[in-house]
Write a protein that holds these residues in place. Sequence first.
Motif, PDB file in Angstrom:
ATOM      1  N   UNK A   1       0.819  -1.209   0.000  1.00 10.47           N
ATOM      2  CA  UNK A   1       0.000   0.000   0.000  1.00 10.47           C
ATOM      3  C   UNK A   1       0.855   1.261   0.000  1.00 10.47           C
ATOM      4  N   UNK A   2       2.017   1.206   0.662  1.00  7.09           N
ATOM      5  CA  UNK A   2       2.971   2.297   0.570  1.00  7.09           C
ATOM      6  C   UNK A   2       3.041   3.257   1.729  1.00  7.09           C
ATOM      7  N   UNK A   3       2.215   3.093   2.760  1.00  2.46           N
ATOM      8  CA  UNK A   3       2.278   4.009   3.902  1.00  2.46           C
ATOM      9  C   UNK A   3       3.677   3.982   4.519  1.00  2.46           C
ATOM     10  N   UNK A   4       4.180   5.153   4.907  1.00  3.05           N
ATOM     11  CA  UNK A   4       5.546   5.258   5.431  1.00  3.05           C
ATOM     12  C   UNK A   4       5.560   6.073   6.720  1.00  3.05           C
ATOM     13  N   UNK A   5       6.765   6.182   7.304  1.00  2.00           N
ATOM     14  CA  UNK A   5       6.950   6.912   8.563  1.00  2.00           C
ATOM     15  C   UNK A   5       6.022   6.387   9.655  1.00  2.00           C
ATOM     16  N   UNK A   6       5.869   5.079   9.692  1.00  5.48           N
ATOM     17  CA  UNK A   6       4.938   4.449  10.631  1.00  5.48           C
ATOM     18  C   UNK A   6       5.564   4.282  12.010  1.00  5.48           C
ATOM     19  N   UNK A   7       4.736   4.379  13.034  1.00 10.41           N
ATOM     20  CA  UNK A   7       5.105   3.937  14.367  1.00 10.41           C
ATOM     21  C   UNK A   7       4.506   2.552  14.560  1.00 10.41           C
ATOM     22  N   UNK A   8       5.351   1.561  14.764  1.00 13.52           N
ATOM     23  CA  UNK A   8       4.911   0.176  14.894  1.00 13.52           C
ATOM     24  C   UNK A   8       4.987  -0.239  16.360  1.00 13.52           C
ATOM     25  N   UNK A   9       3.898  -0.810  16.852  1.00 13.90           N
ATOM     26  CA  UNK A   9       3.849  -1.345  18.214  1.00 13.90           C
ATOM     27  C   UNK A   9       3.723  -2.850  18.117  1.00 13.90           C
ATOM     28  N   UNK A  10       4.685  -3.552  18.699  1.00 13.40           N
ATOM     29  CA  UNK A  10       4.712  -5.007  18.615  1.00 13.40           C
ATOM     30  C   UNK A  10       5.526  -5.528  19.783  1.00 13.40           C
ATOM     31  N   UNK A  11       5.425  -6.814  20.050  1.00 17.00           N
ATOM     32  CA  UNK A  11       6.235  -7.380  21.125  1.00 17.00           C
ATOM     33  C   UNK A  11       7.720  -7.335  20.815  1.00 17.00           C
ATOM     34  N   UNK A  12       8.088  -7.481  19.530  1.00 16.41           N
ATOM     35  CA  UNK A  12       9.498  -7.530  19.180  1.00 16.41           C
ATOM     36  C   UNK A  12       9.753  -6.774  17.880  1.00 16.41           C
ATOM     37  N   UNK A  13      10.953  -6.927  17.339  1.00 14.99           N
ATOM     38  CA  UNK A  13      11.356  -6.192  16.139  1.00 14.99           C
ATOM     39  C   UNK A  13      11.347  -7.064  14.897  1.00 14.99           C
ATOM     40  N   UNK A  14      10.754  -8.240  14.990  1.00 15.17           N
ATOM     41  CA  UNK A  14      10.713  -9.130  13.846  1.00 15.17           C
ATOM     42  C   UNK A  14      12.032  -9.849  13.621  1.00 15.17           C
ATOM     43  N   UNK A  15      11.985 -10.897  12.837  1.00 13.25           N
ATOM     44  CA  UNK A  15      13.215 -11.599  12.472  1.00 13.25           C
ATOM     45  C   UNK A  15      13.056 -12.221  11.095  1.00 13.25           C
ATOM     46  N   UNK A  16      14.169 -12.528  10.479  1.00 16.58           N
ATOM     47  CA  UNK A  16      14.133 -13.070   9.128  1.00 16.58           C
ATOM     48  C   UNK A  16      13.710 -12.020   8.129  1.00 16.58           C
ATOM     49  N   UNK A  17      12.860 -12.420   7.187  1.00 19.64           N
ATOM     50  CA  UNK A  17      12.472 -11.550   6.072  1.00 19.64           C
ATOM     51  C   UNK A  17      10.971 -11.287   6.019  1.00 19.64           C
ATOM     52  N   UNK A  18      10.215 -11.761   6.985  1.00 19.59           N
ATOM     53  CA  UNK A  18       8.760 -11.642   6.909  1.00 19.59           C
ATOM     54  C   UNK A  18       8.219 -10.874   8.105  1.00 19.59           C
ATOM     55  N   UNK A  19       6.926 -10.525   8.029  1.00 22.17           N
ATOM     56  CA  UNK A  19       6.277  -9.848   9.136  1.00 22.17           C
ATOM     57  C   UNK A  19       6.873  -8.473   9.400  1.00 22.17           C
ATOM     58  N   UNK A  20       7.074  -8.158  10.680  1.00 17.12           N
ATOM     59  CA  UNK A  20       7.624  -6.863  11.080  1.00 17.12           C
ATOM     60  C   UNK A  20       8.974  -6.616  10.417  1.00 17.12           C
ATOM     61  N   UNK A  21       9.778  -7.662  10.285  1.00 18.13           N
ATOM     62  CA  UNK A  21      11.095  -7.512   9.651  1.00 18.13           C
ATOM     63  C   UNK A  21      10.963  -6.973   8.235  1.00 18.13           C
ATOM     64  N   UNK A  22       9.931  -7.404   7.517  1.00 22.05           N
ATOM     65  CA  UNK A  22       9.729  -6.938   6.145  1.00 22.05           C
ATOM     66  C   UNK A  22       9.416  -5.447   6.103  1.00 22.05           C
TER      67      UNK A  22
END
Length: 242
Positions: free
Chosen positions: A43-64
């Motif tokens: 979709x392209x939205x940027x400058x996001x503030x992300x709230x999650x338990x962690x910072x993601x790992x690998x190449x998917x999800x939050x990491x992406x």
Amino acid sequence: MVDKISPSVEAALADVRDGATVLVGGFGGSGVPEELIDALIAQGAKDLTIVNNNAGNGEVGIAALFKAGRVRKLICSYPRQVDSHHFQEAFRAGKVELELVPQGTLSERMRAAGAGIGAFYTPTAYGTDLAKRKETRVIDGKGQVLEYPLHGDVALVKAERGDRWGNLVYRKSARNYGPTMASAAKVTIAQVYEIVELGGLDPESIVTPGIFVTRVVKVPRKDRNWTPAGSVTRGISGRAAA
């Protein structure tokens, strides 16, 4: 007629704006709304503030999201884990701001937002660096830190089943942050594997009532490669199919 079913993940995410605060469900690899995250990247939205338990790992999800350069700030309790290299690279380059919040406090701040609570005191983090510049007091002989609600513009959650009213049920540990995030956001978007007719969900099993859900979108169930704990490699994380 109330019908919260969205025709696609693209349609469900179409109005997320730049700079939005996005609450993203998931704990490790369980309950991560990966299809919604992929749609958010597209979709392209940027400058996001992300709230999650962690910072993601690998190449998917939050990491992406970090890989795509869409995150301005991360609010989480556990930013360093196996293969969180996309976050670490962005943080070291000064591209991402980090706010550390103890895990229980993180969940309670979102619960407070959903419950309309103005602020609350907790002993967690009292006397540590995390309590610096925060109001503190002693209650019943115990040091307490004042914490404020954590609201989201959008919440992305993963559930097992839903109906057109937005009622949700989860699968085991995939439940994690979903219910509190759903109540704390202005717009809650839920991906589900199955949409049932009204009355098809046992009322006693509904965890997130439809009043907290804005859109429901069905996604195909994907087979997951699973590796035993401790054998995580770059780009591949051991995860249950929850």
